[in-house]
Design a protein around this motif. Sequence first.
Motif, PDB file in Angstrom:
ATOM      1  N   LEU A 145      49.446  13.592  38.040  1.00  0.00           N
ATOM      2  CA  LEU A 145      49.536  14.979  37.569  1.00  0.00           C
ATOM      3  C   LEU A 145      48.636  15.908  38.375  1.00  0.00           C
ATOM      4  CD1 LEU A 145      49.651  14.472  33.692  1.00  0.00           C
ATOM      5  CD2 LEU A 145      51.530  15.157  35.198  1.00  0.00           C
ATOM      6  N   VAL A 146      47.421  15.457  38.683  1.00  0.00           N
ATOM      7  CA  VAL A 146      46.515  16.277  39.482  1.00  0.00           C
ATOM      8  C   VAL A 146      47.077  16.511  40.870  1.00  0.00           C
ATOM      9  CG1 VAL A 146      44.235  16.359  40.565  1.00  0.00           C
ATOM     10  CG2 VAL A 146      44.454  15.629  38.191  1.00  0.00           C
ATOM     11  N   GLY A 147      47.581  15.456  41.507  1.00  0.00           N
ATOM     12  CA  GLY A 147      48.159  15.606  42.838  1.00  0.00           C
ATOM     13  C   GLY A 147      49.389  16.479  42.844  1.00  0.00           C
ATOM     14  N   ALA A 148      50.271  16.317  41.849  1.00  0.00           N
ATOM     15  CA  ALA A 148      51.489  17.125  41.791  1.00  0.00           C
ATOM     16  C   ALA A 148      51.170  18.598  41.570  1.00  0.00           C
ATOM     17  CB  ALA A 148      52.406  16.596  40.682  1.00  0.00           C
ATOM     18  N   PHE A 149      50.206  18.880  40.694  1.00  0.00           N
ATOM     19  CA  PHE A 149      49.858  20.277  40.452  1.00  0.00           C
ATOM     20  C   PHE A 149      49.210  20.912  41.671  1.00  0.00           C
ATOM     21  CE2 PHE A 149      47.552  23.856  38.741  1.00  0.00           C
ATOM     22  CZ  PHE A 149      48.416  24.357  37.776  1.00  0.00           C
ATOM     23  N   ARG A 154      48.426  24.622  44.649  1.00  0.00           N
ATOM     24  CA  ARG A 154      47.272  24.671  45.535  1.00  0.00           C
ATOM     25  C   ARG A 154      45.996  25.055  44.791  1.00  0.00           C
ATOM     26  NH1 ARG A 154      48.291  21.693  49.953  1.00  0.00           N
ATOM     27  NH2 ARG A 154      50.378  22.140  50.756  1.00  0.00           N
ATOM     28  N   LYS A 155      45.849  24.585  43.563  1.00  0.00           N
ATOM     29  CA  LYS A 155      44.660  24.846  42.754  1.00  0.00           C
ATOM     30  C   LYS A 155      44.183  23.523  42.165  1.00  0.00           C
ATOM     31  CE  LYS A 155      45.876  29.601  41.514  1.00  0.00           C
ATOM     32  NZ  LYS A 155      46.137  30.548  40.398  1.00  0.00           N
ATOM     33  N   LEU A 156      42.951  23.145  42.496  1.00  0.00           N
ATOM     34  CA  LEU A 156      42.433  21.860  42.061  1.00  0.00           C
ATOM     35  C   LEU A 156      41.813  21.925  40.666  1.00  0.00           C
ATOM     36  CD1 LEU A 156      41.866  18.912  42.718  1.00  0.00           C
ATOM     37  CD2 LEU A 156      39.712  19.631  43.801  1.00  0.00           C
ATOM     38  N   ALA A 157      40.992  22.947  40.398  1.00  0.00           N
ATOM     39  CA  ALA A 157      40.303  23.032  39.108  1.00  0.00           C
ATOM     40  C   ALA A 157      41.292  23.165  37.952  1.00  0.00           C
ATOM     41  CB  ALA A 157      39.321  24.205  39.108  1.00  0.00           C
ATOM     42  N   LEU A 158      42.276  24.047  38.120  1.00  0.00           N
ATOM     43  CA  LEU A 158      43.280  24.204  37.073  1.00  0.00           C
ATOM     44  C   LEU A 158      44.127  22.949  36.925  1.00  0.00           C
ATOM     45  CD1 LEU A 158      44.500  26.111  34.999  1.00  0.00           C
ATOM     46  CD2 LEU A 158      46.025  26.995  36.786  1.00  0.00           C
ATOM     47  N   GLY A 159      44.370  22.261  38.035  1.00  0.00           N
ATOM     48  CA  GLY A 159      45.129  21.018  37.971  1.00  0.00           C
ATOM     49  C   GLY A 159      44.381  19.937  37.203  1.00  0.00           C
ATOM     50  N   LEU A 160      43.052  19.855  37.384  1.00  0.00           N
ATOM     51  CA  LEU A 160      42.262  18.894  36.609  1.00  0.00           C
ATOM     52  C   LEU A 160      42.332  19.190  35.119  1.00  0.00           C
ATOM     53  CD1 LEU A 160      39.078  18.682  38.889  1.00  0.00           C
ATOM     54  CD2 LEU A 160      40.906  16.983  38.680  1.00  0.00           C
ATOM     55  N   ILE A 271      33.657  45.664  49.383  1.00  0.00           N
ATOM     56  CA  ILE A 271      33.514  44.267  49.001  1.00  0.00           C
ATOM     57  C   ILE A 271      34.394  43.922  47.813  1.00  0.00           C
ATOM     58  CG2 ILE A 271      31.584  44.637  47.409  1.00  0.00           C
ATOM     59  CD1 ILE A 271      30.379  42.045  48.440  1.00  0.00           C
ATOM     60  N   ASP A 272      34.764  44.923  47.010  1.00  0.00           N
ATOM     61  CA  ASP A 272      35.565  44.679  45.806  1.00  0.00           C
ATOM     62  C   ASP A 272      37.027  45.105  45.956  1.00  0.00           C
ATOM     63  OD1 ASP A 272      33.345  43.693  44.524  1.00  0.00           O
ATOM     64  OD2 ASP A 272      32.763  45.649  43.716  1.00  0.00           O
ATOM     65  N   VAL A 273      37.484  45.263  47.205  1.00  0.00           N
ATOM     66  CA  VAL A 273      38.867  45.704  47.400  1.00  0.00           C
ATOM     67  C   VAL A 273      39.842  44.606  47.017  1.00  0.00           C
ATOM     68  CG1 VAL A 273      40.557  46.444  49.108  1.00  0.00           C
ATOM     69  CG2 VAL A 273      38.240  47.384  49.142  1.00  0.00           C
ATOM     70  N   ARG A 274      39.603  43.396  47.493  1.00  0.00           N
ATOM     71  CA  ARG A 274      40.497  42.277  47.212  1.00  0.00           C
ATOM     72  C   ARG A 274      39.972  41.460  46.038  1.00  0.00           C
ATOM     73  NH1 ARG A 274      41.877  39.809  53.235  1.00  0.00           N
ATOM     74  NH2 ARG A 274      42.869  41.709  54.094  1.00  0.00           N
ATOM     75  N   PRO A 275      40.886  40.834  45.289  1.00  0.00           N
ATOM     76  CA  PRO A 275      40.430  39.960  44.192  1.00  0.00           C
ATOM     77  C   PRO A 275      39.636  38.783  44.747  1.00  0.00           C
ATOM     78  CG  PRO A 275      42.760  40.516  43.947  1.00  0.00           C
ATOM     79  CD  PRO A 275      42.357  40.989  45.316  1.00  0.00           C
ATOM     80  N   ARG A 276      38.519  38.487  44.089  1.00  0.00           N
ATOM     81  CA  ARG A 276      37.635  37.419  44.545  1.00  0.00           C
ATOM     82  C   ARG A 276      37.436  36.430  43.413  1.00  0.00           C
ATOM     83  NH1 ARG A 276      35.172  39.630  49.073  1.00  0.00           N
ATOM     84  NH2 ARG A 276      33.420  38.188  49.091  1.00  0.00           N
ATOM     85  N   SER A 277      37.310  35.166  43.783  1.00  0.00           N
ATOM     86  CA  SER A 277      37.112  34.112  42.794  1.00  0.00           C
ATOM     87  C   SER A 277      35.706  34.190  42.206  1.00  0.00           C
ATOM     88  CB  SER A 277      37.336  32.736  43.423  1.00  0.00           C
ATOM     89  OG  SER A 277      36.385  32.508  44.455  1.00  0.00           O
ATOM     90  N   PHE A 278      35.506  33.425  41.143  1.00  0.00           N
ATOM     91  CA  PHE A 278      34.197  33.429  40.482  1.00  0.00           C
ATOM     92  C   PHE A 278      33.123  32.861  41.406  1.00  0.00           C
ATOM     93  CE2 PHE A 278      31.038  31.128  37.922  1.00  0.00           C
ATOM     94  CZ  PHE A 278      30.522  32.188  37.185  1.00  0.00           C
ATOM     95  N   VAL A 279      33.459  31.812  42.152  1.00  0.00           N
ATOM     96  CA  VAL A 279      32.489  31.209  43.062  1.00  0.00           C
ATOM     97  C   VAL A 279      32.107  32.197  44.159  1.00  0.00           C
ATOM     98  CG1 VAL A 279      32.099  29.304  44.678  1.00  0.00           C
ATOM     99  CG2 VAL A 279      33.379  28.906  42.559  1.00  0.00           C
ATOM    100  N   ARG A 280      33.090  32.936  44.647  1.00  0.00           N
ATOM    101  CA  ARG A 280      32.807  33.922  45.690  1.00  0.00           C
ATOM    102  C   ARG A 280      31.926  35.050  45.174  1.00  0.00           C
ATOM    103  NH1 ARG A 280      31.885  34.100  50.908  1.00  0.00           N
ATOM    104  NH2 ARG A 280      32.248  36.166  51.777  1.00  0.00           N
ATOM    105  N   ARG A 281      32.142  35.455  43.935  1.00  0.00           N
ATOM    106  CA  ARG A 281      31.298  36.504  43.354  1.00  0.00           C
ATOM    107  C   ARG A 281      29.866  36.026  43.182  1.00  0.00           C
ATOM    108  NH1 ARG A 281      34.026  40.890  41.191  1.00  0.00           N
ATOM    109  NH2 ARG A 281      36.297  40.688  41.156  1.00  0.00           N
ATOM    110  N   VAL A 282      29.710  34.758  42.797  1.00  0.00           N
ATOM    111  CA  VAL A 282      28.360  34.205  42.692  1.00  0.00           C
ATOM    112  C   VAL A 282      27.682  34.171  44.051  1.00  0.00           C
ATOM    113  CG1 VAL A 282      27.038  32.146  42.089  1.00  0.00           C
ATOM    114  CG2 VAL A 282      28.908  32.895  40.617  1.00  0.00           C
ATOM    115  N   ARG A 283      28.420  33.827  45.078  1.00  0.00           N
ATOM    116  CA  ARG A 283      27.871  33.819  46.433  1.00  0.00           C
ATOM    117  C   ARG A 283      27.500  35.228  46.881  1.00  0.00           C
ATOM    118  NH1 ARG A 283      31.654  30.572  50.459  1.00  0.00           N
ATOM    119  NH2 ARG A 283      30.000  31.339  51.837  1.00  0.00           N
ATOM    120  N   ASP A 284      28.285  36.220  46.486  1.00  0.00           N
ATOM    121  CA  ASP A 284      27.949  37.607  46.829  1.00  0.00           C
ATOM    122  C   ASP A 284      26.643  38.039  46.169  1.00  0.00           C
ATOM    123  OD1 ASP A 284      30.236  37.755  48.333  1.00  0.00           O
ATOM    124  OD2 ASP A 284      31.436  38.666  46.743  1.00  0.00           O
TER     125      ASP A 284
END
Length: 358
Positions: A145-149, A154-160, A271-284
């Motif tokens: 299921l994880v591999g198929a999702f 192309r999303k690993l966290a949601l697939g888990l 910096i906020d023009v494009r949607p950014r993931s939560f991890v990217r926002r933490v890095r910012d």
Amino acid sequence: MQTHERTRSSTGGPRVAVAGQRYVRSFLFARRIDAPFARVHLLARVLFVFALSLLQLRAIDTLHPDLLTATLTWGVACALLFVIGISRRVAQFYFLVTLPALLSLFTSWLLFNPVAGRVVLLRATVYSGQLVLGVGLWQVLWLVLVGAFFVWARKLALGLLVATVLTIVLTHFVALPFWTWTRVAFFHPLLVLVSDEGLLVACTKVIGYAGMVLATLVLLVTSRDVELLGLLRQLRLPQPIVFFVATVFRSLDLALSDFETIRQAQRARAIDVRPRSFVRRVRDLASLAVPLVAAMIRRSSEIGDALYARGYSLKQVGTDFYETSPWRPIDWVFTAVSLAILYYVFWHYVNLTVLVVG
């Protein structure tokens, strides 16, 4: 024609404030300048919040929880929250921020701190005390299921997450085969026990900690740095201590201003023009550390140069302009109530839940 309001300063002269000013900055957020609870002397406020917190700590005792006292004290903290002059949006935001922490606290005390009671609501063994080494069909299904999702979205966290939920639901209704190789004893069994006593302890803990959080918020919102410095002057503390506290708060204020400047510079660079993931926002946010530390070092050097240029010395007696508040009858009332609460907590505490409910 503008009207003005005169308040007393530590030098004895009047401090003029424009009457049209509605909000003033405090330790945390901003409050209305005419907030009722903020008119109480800072020393009386600190003593009152300290007494409320001690009463909450006594009420949330694990061996003798007092739900009724914790609820009453929480109600007092909520009532104070409405008279501190904070805006409704800020109060709602703070409530939403603290809600996950309170829910996790309730869950941990309810599930992972078993308390035996007269009525058992839930009893389940989470871990039997043995590690089972083997392979099961559900593990193969979970990996598929994880591999198929991942191939599909192309999303690993949601697939888990999706694979875990589907596997749990499937194994609950269908018995899948499992091939055991060996068993190894490790740690002790873990039991989830939810009883009426455990539910009482969890509810008391959550309400008590929520009351202490609200009381702390009330104190921070109604207090200002100039009031604290004026209080230190009234208590006749040495000049080096007052100077150190004043420098710390001034540096924090400058750090907040530098942080806002850096954030505005990042936004100006789209910096906020494009949607950014939560991890990217933490890095910012983490990338702000380098320019912020550099700005703080520069600020400290500028403050030192300014003090040196003015010939400042800790031994000299200077003229300060910190705000001081006179001690009024309402301050005596809050002090008396605080001392009565402390006397009740340490010498004559009564468990209201046991007294009323039994």
